[in-house]
Design an enzyme around this catalytic site. Structure first.
Site, short mmCIF file in Angstrom:
data_model
loop_
_atom_site.label_atom_id
_atom_site.label_comp_id
_atom_site.label_asym_id
_atom_site.label_seq_id
_atom_site.Cartn_x
_atom_site.Cartn_y
_atom_site.Cartn_z
N LYS A 13 0.76 -1.26 -0.21
CA LYS A 13 0.25 0.02 -0.17
C LYS A 13 0.54 0.92 0.27
CE LYS A 13 -4.09 -2.38 2.65
NZ LYS A 13 -3.52 -3.22 2.41
N GLU A 44 -2.41 7.09 7.15
CA GLU A 44 -3.06 8.26 6.42
C GLU A 44 -3.85 9.36 7.30
OE1 GLU A 44 -6.14 6.00 3.48
OE2 GLU A 44 -3.80 5.94 3.35
N ARG A 51 -4.99 -8.34 -7.86
CA ARG A 51 -5.52 -9.89 -7.79
C ARG A 51 -6.70 -9.72 -8.36
NH1 ARG A 51 -8.79 -9.19 -2.78
NH2 ARG A 51 -7.79 -8.39 -1.09
#
Length: 667
Positions: A116, A200, A292
């Site tokens: 990420k 974040e 994926r």
């Protein structure tokens, strides 16, 4: 195309891949843990090999064992499914090095997108809007605390490797940060093998939109429009749909172009999902890239008419993308919900055990079932407790929602508790019906989706009473038929008394409430009384296809009734009511004293950490132990203030449900 493919996964995704491979004439090889020896993907594959113990770390996360099976079986390719090793760049690289095709992106792309943190940095460099945060490699707690203070609160801690809502925490003030960080890191390490996190800024009340992308080895890249996944609980998607009810053509085009830009920037190959959050002001931000196939891919298949697994296989075999971007069609509306073995009324506690009864609606043009279990299978404690995915399609969203309500009404699960009733309330809630739900709505308003036990539908209560009366009469007649005198009047349960109809009383428990009903009559005609209210019932009988039909105060009603682990479940197509028969004159007792002296294991699991010692003084609500079950951490807290007399388990121990983990000295 390949002749034989190994599926490095389990459950419904393994069965899904097997289904597509069979249609294409491709043989399949399954791998399984000792806990999955009788699982459906093992039964459906052409070959199957055991690769270790029940814990994922001992089986499905063992890349070396999976590659050895591929070598022994002669598989030319490996499909990773989702979860486990599907986004592990080291595994993808090892597969490629072994001369086997990895059905997914290259390891180099996964390293840039699978993290990420790396994906966020990539998006920022490519000009895609990102949420302010910290993605650095320095994971020292003091550094992370300082970065959190710099970013500001509320903020989110997210596992840098993984997905599915695992390893994510919201922190609303600085003093909570370290405790949430430690829990997030443990969960991430357990689920994904790595404990790195990123931070974040948390966007309040966002919508969650993801774009399905595909790339091929010839430089082609495209998107297949969006899915909305804003209905979430603890970051786990609950309802997914396509198209999004709030997306405009302009926003769809802008987000699609941003997603394709990301795919092209790293020469992305195969299926991927670019996830965005959209703020209340309409601005969107990159959230993550899942390298994926996603659990919710069926809704894209239903509105596009495409088989995304077949696309994966063809692209992995070297073929070009089958369509141009402007040839992608989007017809109708599709919605997916996930049926879980869990107890929503107990904080969505995961469940386990054999599925004694599993009734799902028959598949057809409007209903699709993706399941990895059948009736008689066992939901094990070692993996995600999803039973099936229910997907519906229709020409527009209102009709799709109506299809979903009907399909849910046709579902019944006996064995572990399920979330079916919760989903039925969800799909009727105004926030879902009107398409206004945001990602935090379910967690902010959990009471809106729980049963209204204070004001249950009286028709359902009466129907349950009548069902019990009919069942009692049926059982009496059956016993009379086996006696020496089947015509004896003493074998007839009609409540007859000299001069008047006898009164029968029944007691049932609804949640914490004990309800007592009184009835007169027999053979489908009754007068029922409860708490000063009376109902006249006529024409009550079981229909040939199973439901109970009756008239209550001259209004016809048709309900389904079944018994699940001693509970009478009544359903009228909209509301599901669960009632437990109890003795008419049972002695009431709270049992609070014993419960308040101990902390019990809520379900089978493994102790992660013990946060207290014998002799410690604890406060009510203080966290004393953390256990892990079904890839989720459960925090156990002291029931009252007191002194710990005994610790019943140590870190690493496996414990059974209801085991005494912490014992307090008597108050």
């Amino acid at each position: 195309m390949f002749e034989k493919i190994l599926i490095a996964n389990r459950g419904e995704i393994a069965c899904r891949v097997i289904r597509t491979c069979r249609a294409l004439g491709i043989r399949t090889v399954a791998v399984y843990s000792e806990a999955d020896a009788d699982a459906q993907h093992v039964r459906q594959a052409d070959e199957a090999y055991c690769i270790g113990g029940p814990r994922p770390a001992d089986s499905y996360l063992r890349g070396d064992a999976i590659l050895e099976v591929a070598r022994r079986a002669g598989a030319q390719a490996i499909h990773p499914g989702y979860g486990f090793l599907s986004e592990n760049a080291d595994f993808a690289e090892a597969v490629e090095a072994a001369g086997v095709v990895f059905i997914g992106p290259k390891a180099a792309s996964m390293r840039r997108m699978g993290s990420k943190a790396g994906a966020k940095e990539l998006m920022q460099a490519a000009g895609v809007p990102v949420v302010p945060g910290y993605t650095g490699e320095d994971q020292t707690p003091s550094v992370l605390q300082a970065e959190a203070d710099r970013i500001g609160y509320p903020l989110m801690i997210k596992a840098a490797h993984g997905g599915g809502g695992k390893g994510m925490r919201i922190v609303r003030e600085a003093g909570e940060f370290i405790a949430h960080l430690e829990s997030c890191q443990r969960e991430a390490a357990s689920a994904f093998g790595r404990d790195r996190v990123l931070l974040e800024r948390y966007v309040e009340k966002p919508r969650h939109i993801e774009i399905q992308v595909f790339g091929d080895a010839h430089g082609g890249a495209m998107h297949l429009n969006e899915r909305e996944c804003s209905a979430q609980r603890r970051y786990q998607k609950v309802l997914e749909e396509s198209p999004s009810p709030f997306m405009t053509p302009a926003l769809r085009r802008e987000m699609g172009e941003a997603a394709v830009l990301a795919a092209r920037a790293i020469d992305y190959v195969n299926a991927g999902t670019v996830e965005f959050i959209v703020g209340q002001d309409g601005r969107f931000y990159f959230m993550e890239i899942n390298t994926r196939l996603q659990v919710e891919h069926p809704v894209t298949e239903q509105v596009t008419g495409l088989d995304l697994v077949e696309w994966q296989l063809r692209i992995a075999a070297g073929e070009a993308l089958p369509l141009a971007q402007d040839a992608v069609r989007q017809h109708g509306h599709a919605i997916e919900v996930r049926l879980y073995a869990e107890d929503p009324e107990a904080g969505f506690l995961p469940g386990s055990g054999p599925l004694r009864r599993l009734r799902l609606p028959p598949p057809g043009p409007h209903v699709r079932i993706d399941a990895g279990v059948v009736e008689g299978d066992t939901v094990t404690i070692h993996y995600d407790p999803m039973i099936a995915k229910l997907i519906v399609w229709d020409e527009d969203r209102p009709r799709a929602l109506a299809r979903l309500r009907t399909a849910l009404a046709g579902c019944a699960i006996e064995g572990p508790k399920s979330n079916i009733a919760f989903l039925e309330r969800l799909v009727r809630h105004p926030a879902v019906v009107e398409g206004t739900i945001d990602t935090g709505y379910l967690d902010r308003h959990p009471e809106a989706f729980m049963p209204a036990e204070d004001a249950p539908d009286p028709d359902l209560l009466v129907a349950a009473v009548v069902a019990r009366l009919l069942a009692g009469e049926r059982d009496s007649l059956r016993l009379a038929g086996t006696s020496g005198d089947p015509c004896s009047p003493w074998a007839i349960a009609d409540g007859w008394r000299l001069g008047h109809g006898g009164r029968r009383s029944l007691a049932m428990r609804l949640g914490d409430r004990r309800l007592v009903f009184h009835a007169r009559g027999s053979e489908g005609r009754y007068h029922v009384e409860h708490d000063g209210t009376a109902w006249d019932v006529a024409g009550a009988r079981w229909l040939a296809d199973g439901p109970l039909a009756l008239r209550i105060n001259d209004r016809g009603l048709r309900v389904s009734v079944h018994v699940d682990d001693g509970m009478w479940v009544v359903h009228d197509g909209r509301t599901r009511l669960r009632l437990q028969p109890v003795a008419l004159y049972e002695r009431e007792g709270t049992g609070e004293g014993a419960a308040a002296d101990s902390v019990l294991a809520p379900m089978p699991g493994r102790v992660v950490v013990v946060k207290a010692d014998a002799g410690d003084t604890v406060e009510a609500g203080q966290e004393v132990m953390v256990i892990e079950a079904m890839k989720m951490e459960l925090s156990l807290k002291a029931p009252r203030a007191g002194t710990i007399a005994r610790i019943g388990a140590a870190a690493g121990d496996f414990v059974e449900a209801d085991a005494v983990l912490i014992a307090l000295e008597p108050a």
